[in-house]
Write an enzyme that holds these catalytic residues in place. Structure first.
Site, PDB file in Angstrom:
ATOM      1  N   GLY A  74       0.756  -1.285   0.177  1.00 52.38           N
ATOM      2  CA  GLY A  74       0.155   0.022  -0.103  1.00 52.38           C
ATOM      3  C   GLY A  74       0.798   1.074  -0.149  1.00 52.38           C
ATOM      4  O   GLY A  74       0.420   2.231  -0.483  1.00 52.38           O
ATOM      5  N   ASN A 154      -7.929   4.130   8.379  1.00 48.98           N
ATOM      6  CA  ASN A 154      -7.821   3.027   9.000  1.00 48.98           C
ATOM      7  C   ASN A 154      -7.566   3.027  10.737  1.00 48.98           C
ATOM      8  O   ASN A 154      -7.829   2.179  11.079  1.00 48.98           O
ATOM      9  CB  ASN A 154      -6.085   2.980   8.630  1.00 48.98           C
ATOM     10  CG  ASN A 154      -5.376   4.020   8.823  1.00 48.98           C
ATOM     11  OD1 ASN A 154      -5.577   4.888   8.070  1.00 48.98           O
ATOM     12  ND2 ASN A 154      -4.510   4.062   9.658  1.00 48.98           N
ATOM     13  N   ALA A 203      -1.803  -6.289   0.017  1.00 46.03           N
ATOM     14  CA  ALA A 203      -2.264  -7.724   0.189  1.00 46.03           C
ATOM     15  C   ALA A 203      -2.411  -8.004   1.621  1.00 46.03           C
ATOM     16  O   ALA A 203      -3.522  -8.843   2.103  1.00 46.03           O
ATOM     17  CB  ALA A 203      -1.115  -8.745  -0.304  1.00 46.03           C
ATOM     18  N   CYS A 328       3.426   6.926  23.663  1.00 46.57           N
ATOM     19  CA  CYS A 328       3.771   7.518  24.817  1.00 46.57           C
ATOM     20  C   CYS A 328       5.347   7.911  24.961  1.00 46.57           C
ATOM     21  O   CYS A 328       5.945   6.610  24.749  1.00 46.57           O
ATOM     22  CB  CYS A 328       3.291   6.790  25.948  1.00 46.57           C
ATOM     23  SG  CYS A 328       3.300   7.442  27.316  1.00 46.57           S
TER      24      CYS A 328
HETATM   25  C1  LIG Z   1      -1.736  -0.314   5.848  1.00 44.02           C
HETATM   26  C2  LIG Z   1      -2.139   0.810   5.233  1.00 44.02           C
HETATM   27  C3  LIG Z   1      -1.210   1.278   4.321  1.00 44.02           C
HETATM   28  C4  LIG Z   1       0.223   0.801   3.971  1.00 44.02           C
HETATM   29  O1  LIG Z   1       0.003  -0.679   3.325  1.00 44.02           O
HETATM   30  P1  LIG Z   1       1.445  -1.334   3.378  1.00 44.02           P
HETATM   31  O2  LIG Z   1       1.036  -2.486   2.647  1.00 44.02           O
HETATM   32  O3  LIG Z   1       1.574  -1.602   4.816  1.00 44.02           O
HETATM   33  O4  LIG Z   1       2.809  -0.505   2.956  1.00 44.02           O
HETATM   34  C5  LIG Z   1      -1.477   2.646   3.474  1.00 44.02           C
HETATM   35  N1  LIG Z   1      -2.968   3.099   3.829  1.00 44.02           N
HETATM   36  C6  LIG Z   1      -3.788   2.537   4.668  1.00 44.02           C
HETATM   37  C7  LIG Z   1      -5.008   3.196   4.888  1.00 44.02           C
HETATM   38  C8  LIG Z   1      -3.186   1.499   5.530  1.00 44.02           C
HETATM   39  O5  LIG Z   1      -4.109   1.180   6.414  1.00 44.02           O
END
Ligand SMILES: *Cc1c(COP(=O)(O)O)cnc(C)c1O
Length: 384
Positions: A74, A154, A203, A328
């Protein structure tokens, strides 16, 4: 002897790999090791699996298989979408619109572009974490080259009005990217209904392996590659393809296309049970994110008068895995940019945990988590 119960409630951080995905990956790891660019039988076999995976991902997104670019996850898909658009379109303009609650893969890339002389509008959100499409429209300028707004957040699970924003982007002929990493596997994804030109998935958030992801790139959308060196992935992402990872992503996409509707219904019931239980049994608990327009598996709650990290540690001791958004450091709690953007005070933010349900979660798990949580919050509040 007591058997210690394990409840994994951190599916937004990562998911376990589905057994069917493992099987598919083992097959290519073991047998089909060829380079898909090679012309001999080994290469052709690998290339076949690459094509099958591309079709499966395209089907999940309602896209054409030529519009899928495989990447390392991602983060890379987001970087490629934003940086690649900025580089390709900077002759036309240097203004980008995004929101204040994006994942760091988007936020930090936009901030880097600001250092490089681009202008970025970081739209604020309301108390539920919602972007107002009217704000997007008002922020558009003659030199706007990209709008990038996440499909769902997220941390707090709020689902953004992507189709509305897509219509605006279309009207003004501006490239529109959405980070759909958290919605894949939970909501139906159709790039035409969403009205997006670019869309990122990963993935390992949909029961596939880490280190694989994809960027949907609508035909005719301009993009400059970030890497150079070969012709793979239509020149947009050169480098010998990660076939096991890509095959795993393809299988995970196929499973989520098949199962997301039923599973999401189940998650919604479980998260409602969890939310209702918390609200009935724990005074001073506040659900964060939109009450209705939210991911079915996300429960993000602030508990008055307790520290999220203490909750995380106490739950972990009981075999329950959750996450906090606040880090923290030396007693100085810094609340996440998302909780800050929805207007939580530092104290409320510090008492916040995120629980995200998944395939393995059962009703019994929710009963167990509620019992532990009720006792733990009571105990921590007395300690103060
Ligand atoms: C986890 C996440 C990513 C990053 O994806 P990776 O495959 O871990 O690099 C990007 N955007 C959102 C909203 C995510 O939750």
């Amino acid at each position: 002897m007591t058997i210690r119960r394990q409840v994994y409630l951190d599916h937004a951080a990562t998911t376990p790999v589905h057994p069917e995905v493992v099987q598919e990956m083992l097959k290519v790891l073991d047998v089909h090791f060829g380079n898909p660019s090679s012309l001999h039988a080994y290469g052709r076999a690998a290339n076949h699996y690459l094509g099958v995976a591309r079709e499966k991902v395209a089907r999940l997104l309602g896209a054409n298989s030529q519009e899928i670019i495989f990447a390392s996850g991602g983060t890379e898909a987001d970087n490629l979408a934003i940086m690649g658009t900025a580089r390709a379109m900077q002759g036309k303009g240097r203004h980008i619109i995004t929101s204040a609650i994006e994942h760091h893969a988007v936020l930090d890339t936009c901030q880097l572009l600001v250092k490089k002389g681009f202008e970025v509008t970081f739209l604020s959100v309301d108390k539920d974490g919602m972007v107002d499409p009217d704000d997007v429209k008002k922020a558009i300028r003659r030199d706007t080259i990209l709008i990038t707004i996440m499909h769902a957040n997220n941390e707090i699970g709020t689902i953004e009005p992507i189709p509305e924003i897509g219509r605006i982007a279309r009207e003004y002929e501006i490239s529109f990217h959405t980070d759909a990493v958290e919605t894949a596997g939970y909501l139906p994804l159709n790039v035409d209904q969403l009205g997006v030109d670019l869309l990122s998935i990963s993935a390992h958030k949909i029961y596939g392996p880490k280190g694989a992801g994809a960027l949907y790139l609508r035909q005719g959308t301009q993009l400059e590659p970030l890497f150079h060196g070969g012709g793979q992935e239509k020149m947009c992402r050169p480098g010998t393809e990660n076939i096991p990872g890509i095959v795993g992503l393809g299988k995970a996409a196929e499973i989520s296309a098949r199962e997301h509707a039923g599973e999401s219904n189940r998650y919604r019931k479980l998260s409602e049970k969890l939310i209702n239980g918390i609200q009935e049994r724990i005074p001073g608990a506040k659900l964060n994110g939109h009450p209705v327009q939210r991911l079915p598996h996300n429960v993000n709650v602030s508990f008055r008068g307790v520290k999220g990290e203490c909750l995380l540690v106490g739950l972990d001791q009981k075999g329950i895995a959750v996450s906090t958004a606040s880090a923290c450091s030396s007693g100085d709690t810094k609340v996440s940019h998302v909780l800050e953007a929805i207007g939580l005070s530092p104290e409320t933010g510090a008492g916040t945990i995120r629980m995200t349900i998944g395939r393995s979660t059962t009703e019994d798990d929710i009963d167990y988590v509620l019992d532990v949580l009720v006792g733990l919050v009571e105990r921590l509040r007395k300690q103060d």
